[in-house]
Design a protein around this motif. Structure first.
Motif, mmCIF file in Angstrom:
data_model
loop_
_atom_site.group_PDB
_atom_site.id
_atom_site.type_symbol
_atom_site.label_atom_id
_atom_site.label_comp_id
_atom_site.label_asym_id
_atom_site.label_seq_id
_atom_site.Cartn_x
_atom_site.Cartn_y
_atom_site.Cartn_z
ATOM 1 N N PHE A 151 -68.591 -21.006 41.378
ATOM 2 C CA PHE A 151 -68.697 -22.610 42.811
ATOM 3 C C PHE A 151 -66.780 -22.006 43.290
ATOM 4 O O PHE A 151 -66.847 -22.576 44.427
ATOM 5 N N GLY A 213 -67.853 -27.322 41.501
ATOM 6 C CA GLY A 213 -69.335 -27.331 41.631
ATOM 7 C C GLY A 213 -69.380 -28.869 42.583
ATOM 8 O O GLY A 213 -70.470 -28.934 43.685
ATOM 9 N N LEU A 214 -69.136 -29.627 42.533
ATOM 10 C CA LEU A 214 -69.789 -31.618 43.092
ATOM 11 C C LEU A 214 -68.868 -30.941 44.100
ATOM 12 O O LEU A 214 -69.851 -31.389 45.326
ATOM 13 N N LEU A 216 -68.273 -28.296 45.778
ATOM 14 C CA LEU A 216 -69.194 -27.189 46.935
ATOM 15 C C LEU A 216 -70.273 -27.951 47.380
ATOM 16 O O LEU A 216 -71.004 -27.860 48.517
ATOM 17 N N ALA A 217 -70.615 -28.600 46.241
ATOM 18 C CA ALA A 217 -72.264 -29.212 47.063
ATOM 19 C C ALA A 217 -72.333 -30.095 47.994
ATOM 20 O O ALA A 217 -72.987 -30.645 49.117
ATOM 21 N N ALA A 218 -71.035 -31.088 48.032
ATOM 22 C CA ALA A 218 -70.715 -31.944 49.081
ATOM 23 C C ALA A 218 -70.487 -31.242 50.411
ATOM 24 O O ALA A 218 -70.990 -31.839 51.164
ATOM 25 N N LEU A 220 -72.085 -28.223 51.908
ATOM 26 C CA LEU A 220 -73.356 -27.940 51.533
ATOM 27 C C LEU A 220 -74.029 -29.070 52.498
ATOM 28 O O LEU A 220 -73.619 -28.395 53.389
ATOM 29 N N LEU A 221 -73.973 -29.846 51.735
ATOM 30 C CA LEU A 221 -74.826 -30.672 52.096
ATOM 31 C C LEU A 221 -74.352 -31.800 53.455
ATOM 32 O O LEU A 221 -74.762 -31.989 55.058
ATOM 33 N N ARG A 224 -74.986 -29.268 56.392
ATOM 34 C CA ARG A 224 -76.422 -28.883 56.559
ATOM 35 C C ARG A 224 -76.805 -30.736 57.273
ATOM 36 O O ARG A 224 -77.717 -30.419 58.920
#
Length: 514
Positions: A151, A213-214, A216-218, A220-221, A224
């Motif tokens: 992450f 982690g959270l 990074l996910a945010a 990436l979203l 996108r």
């Protein structure tokens, strides 16, 4: 020629350089300050409530984490420059290919580090000489940190890629999200609350795991949803295949930039060892000053990063006039912003140093004395950082490494060691401005007379020469050295941009690429 920037990116080759640089650098500087504040808050929770052994454990484990992150700094910078040159040339296909290869490399490497680190934690900590009372705590903490490395690496890489694309605000927003989550989750996971159990020191590392982690996910979203030019979806899976030319550039150019961080770290260790020889009182004063210097160097680092991204895009666009203007503007802003921090730290040092030293401490006057001598070195350090950022944007990475290595290990450490019998302990403090001044002068000389304009990050793609708007990456060696054309013979676009690529103090003379 298309004037619009690739989707989601920001062209740094247009508009006033000063405004562009400030708007780009401020989020980086604010992000660095937020991370430092987060680290201080986490240390308070661990040190005050879990005890000295726990604080020692996190300090030892964090040294390993910072080394792993610092060792990847250079490769991240190489990715920033490569993507910046491609974006500047408006070659989105090449930018996405670089993104794919870099993502595969970073993710694969971080997974290997996570696996090896989990099983080798105990051996690594013992090799560092971690004190026995702190060893089991450090192992609990570091194993979770190793699990967080994918992450951490991915977040750092994507942030670097976005800065290469001219966007420093998006990484800053999600960095703030990460810091906020870490601050909230740290006490919750350490002490537990309601259905959440108390994890102790492992909870402090778990807060980093979830926050990174959270966030990074945010991020990436977000990429996108925005359909960012650097977003690679399922249809772009073929871009994740390693391109050997890109990988070679990442390693060959990135490793020397990473070694600069290693040299700085080793020099700081050497200086601390010399300071420790004078006793705890002196070491405490030096430690207090270091706390202030962490913030003093932030403007120079942020401006240097901004200069690197602006120069990289300018090189890609063939705007060598803008490369020189970036160096001038960055140098000026360094003096203004760094000087604006140094002045109050000198004038009000009785109050700033009191934040780190108890009232009546014998270390207080030592800290004031050394701070008055050494803090000015960051003005010179900032100029070096700016110039290095500009010249590295072309691919010239070895000379800045050699200059830094000589300034630290050929001047600073010998000065502090050999002159102590002559001028006493002041040799330690004067070694900072002396070495920083020499580093600045060497960097300026290389900028003026060196061959950095002929350097390349990687071989230019084979394609028919085209206007800058559609060209791959405009390299200086591809532009013949010619006398400026009369204004009457220029196109309207050329007239608006000036007679030709001119740099600071007319550098493009016989040494100009041709």
């Amino acid at each position: 020629m298309a004037s619009s920037s690739p989707r989601g990116s920001h062209l740094l080759t247009e508009g006033p350089i000063g405004r562009t640089m400030i708007s780009f650098a401020l989020p980086i500087m604010a992000g660095n300050a937020a991370q430092s504040l987060n680290g201080s808050i986490n240390s308070i929770w661990v040190g005050r409530y879990l005890g000295e052994a726990a604080l020692t454990a996190t300090a030892n484990a964090n040294n390993i984490m910072f080394f792993l992150i610092g060792s990847m700094f250079g490769i991240g910078m190489a990715a920033t420059i490569l993507i910046g040159q491609a974006i500047g040339a408006r070659d989105t296909e090449r930018a996405r290919k670089i993104m794919g290869t870099s993502a595969t490399f970073f993710i694969s490497l971080s997974a290997v580090i996570a696996c090896l680190g989990w099983f080798m934690t105990d051996k690594v900590l013992r090799a560092m000489g971690t004190p026995a009372p702190a060893l089991p705590l450090a192992e609990q903490y570091l194993q979770v940190i190793f699990l967080s490395m994918p992450f951490i690496y991915a977040f750092a890489f994507i942030s670097a890629a976005l800065r290469g694309a001219g966007d420093s605000r998006t990484p800053f927003r999600f960095l703030l999200m990460s810091v906020a989550l870490d601050i909230v989750l740290n006490p919750l996971l350490i002490f537990g609350w309601g259905p959440v159990p108390a994890f102790g020191i492992a909870g402090s590392a778990m807060s980093t795991f979830f926050a990174q982690g959270l966030s990074l996910a945010a991020m990436l979203l977000h990429l996108r949803r925005k359909r960012h030019v650097l977003w690679l979806g399922r249809k772009d899976a073929h871009l994740l295949k390693i391109d050997l030319s890109v990988l070679r550039a990442l390693i060959v150019k990135g490793v020397p930039m990473g070694l600069q961080m290693v040299l700085i770290s080793l020099a700081m260790i050497a200086m601390i060892s010399l300071v420790n020889a004078h006793g705890t009182t002196t070491a405490a004063g030096y430690g207090a000053a270091l706390q202030l210097w962490t913030y003093v160097q932030m403007p120079a680092m942020a401006i240097g990063a901004a200069c690197s991204s602006i120069a990289a895009q300018s090189v890609g666009a063939g705007r060598w006039d803008r490369v020189g203007a970036t160096a001038r503007t960055g140098t000026l802003f360094n003096f203004l912003m760094t000087g604006a921090l140094i002045a109050p730290l000198i004038l009000f040092d009785r109050y700033t140093l009191a934040l780190f030293l108890p009232e009546g401490s014998a270390s207080f006057e030592i800290a004031r004395h050394l701070n008055h001598i050494a803090v000015w070195s960051f003005l010179f350090f900032g100029v070096t950082f700016v110039i290095s950022g500009v010249v590295r944007a072309t691919g010239a990475v070895i000379p800045p490494l050699l200059i830094l290595g000589f300034a630290l290990w050929g001047i600073r450490v010998p000065f502090a060691t050999l002159l102590q019998p002559v001028i006493g302990m002041d040799a330690l403090w004067w070694s900072f401005p002396v070495s920083a001044l020499c580093s600045m002068l060497m960097s300026m000389a290389y900028y003026r007379w060196g061959g950095w304009r002929r350097a390349r990050m990687m071989a230019a793609p084979e394609r028919v020469a085209a206007p800058v708007a559609t060209q791959s990456i405009a390299m200086p060696a591809e532009v013949p050295a010619q006398p400026p054309a009369p204004v009457a013979d220029m196109s309207p676009e050329q007239q608006s941009r000036g007679p030709g690529p001119r740099d600071l103090d007319d550098e493009l003379s016989e040494k100009a690429p041709g």
